[in-house]
Scaffold this motif. Structure first.
Motif, PDB file in Angstrom:
ATOM      1  N   ASN A  37       1.038  -1.125  -0.153  1.00 35.32           N
ATOM      2  CA  ASN A  37       0.093   0.005   0.003  1.00 35.32           C
ATOM      3  C   ASN A  37       0.835   1.344   0.186  1.00 35.32           C
ATOM      4  O   ASN A  37       0.368   2.317  -0.639  1.00 35.32           O
ATOM      5  N   LEU A  38       2.072   1.227   0.947  1.00 33.14           N
ATOM      6  CA  LEU A  38       2.831   2.496   0.774  1.00 33.14           C
ATOM      7  C   LEU A  38       3.416   2.570  -0.577  1.00 33.14           C
ATOM      8  O   LEU A  38       3.450   3.607  -1.373  1.00 33.14           O
ATOM      9  N   LEU A  39       3.716   1.543  -1.241  1.00 29.48           N
ATOM     10  CA  LEU A  39       4.476   1.619  -2.745  1.00 29.48           C
ATOM     11  C   LEU A  39       3.273   2.249  -3.608  1.00 29.48           C
ATOM     12  O   LEU A  39       3.683   3.121  -4.329  1.00 29.48           O
ATOM     13  N   ARG A  40       2.135   1.745  -3.382  1.00 28.56           N
ATOM     14  CA  ARG A  40       0.976   2.124  -4.399  1.00 28.56           C
ATOM     15  C   ARG A  40       0.759   3.533  -4.272  1.00 28.56           C
ATOM     16  O   ARG A  40       0.414   4.387  -5.182  1.00 28.56           O
ATOM     17  N   LYS A  41       0.784   4.111  -2.932  1.00 27.71           N
ATOM     18  CA  LYS A  41       0.566   5.662  -2.623  1.00 27.71           C
ATOM     19  C   LYS A  41       1.652   6.396  -3.381  1.00 27.71           C
ATOM     20  O   LYS A  41       1.156   7.550  -3.736  1.00 27.71           O
ATOM     21  N   ALA A  42       2.892   5.827  -3.532  1.00 30.53           N
ATOM     22  CA  ALA A  42       3.870   6.640  -4.270  1.00 30.53           C
ATOM     23  C   ALA A  42       3.844   6.775  -5.630  1.00 30.53           C
ATOM     24  O   ALA A  42       4.499   7.405  -6.447  1.00 30.53           O
ATOM     25  N   PHE A  43       3.076   6.102  -6.285  1.00 31.17           N
ATOM     26  CA  PHE A  43       2.758   5.878  -7.721  1.00 31.17           C
ATOM     27  C   PHE A  43       2.309   7.186  -8.318  1.00 31.17           C
ATOM     28  O   PHE A  43       1.273   7.790  -7.662  1.00 31.17           O
ATOM     29  N   SER A  44       2.424   7.794  -9.302  1.00 29.28           N
ATOM     30  CA  SER A  44       2.002   8.743 -10.044  1.00 29.28           C
ATOM     31  C   SER A  44       0.923   8.689 -10.755  1.00 29.28           C
ATOM     32  O   SER A  44       0.272   7.449 -11.075  1.00 29.28           O
ATOM     33  N   GLU A  45      -0.125   9.705 -10.923  1.00 33.30           N
ATOM     34  CA  GLU A  45      -1.194   9.653 -11.644  1.00 33.30           C
ATOM     35  C   GLU A  45      -1.066   9.225 -13.038  1.00 33.30           C
ATOM     36  O   GLU A  45      -2.014   8.514 -13.615  1.00 33.30           O
TER      37      GLU A  45
END
Length: 59
Positions: A37-45
């Motif tokens: 989840n932390l990794l996914r939150k770092a992804f750009s739009e």
């Protein structure tokens, strides 16, 4: 959006892989979910837009 369903990605797990995962301590499984989840939150739009375009392709 037209009356189209988005296409997702699929993967296959064997019964053995699932059983090995179930034997792992719950703390380890929760840690993996948390870190994912932390990794996914770092992804750009922009990355999500690219993924949506890939899902729409029927390959």
């Amino acid at each position: 959006m037209k009356n189209q369903e988005k296409q997702g990605f699929s993967y296959y797990l064997t019964d053995e892989q699932i059983k090995r995962y179930q034997k792992m301590p719950i703390e380890k499984r929760l840690e993996w979910l948390y870190l994912g989840n932390l990794l996914r939150k770092a992804f750009s739009e922009q990355l999500f837009d690219v993924w949506d375009k890939l899902r729409e392709r029927k390959i």
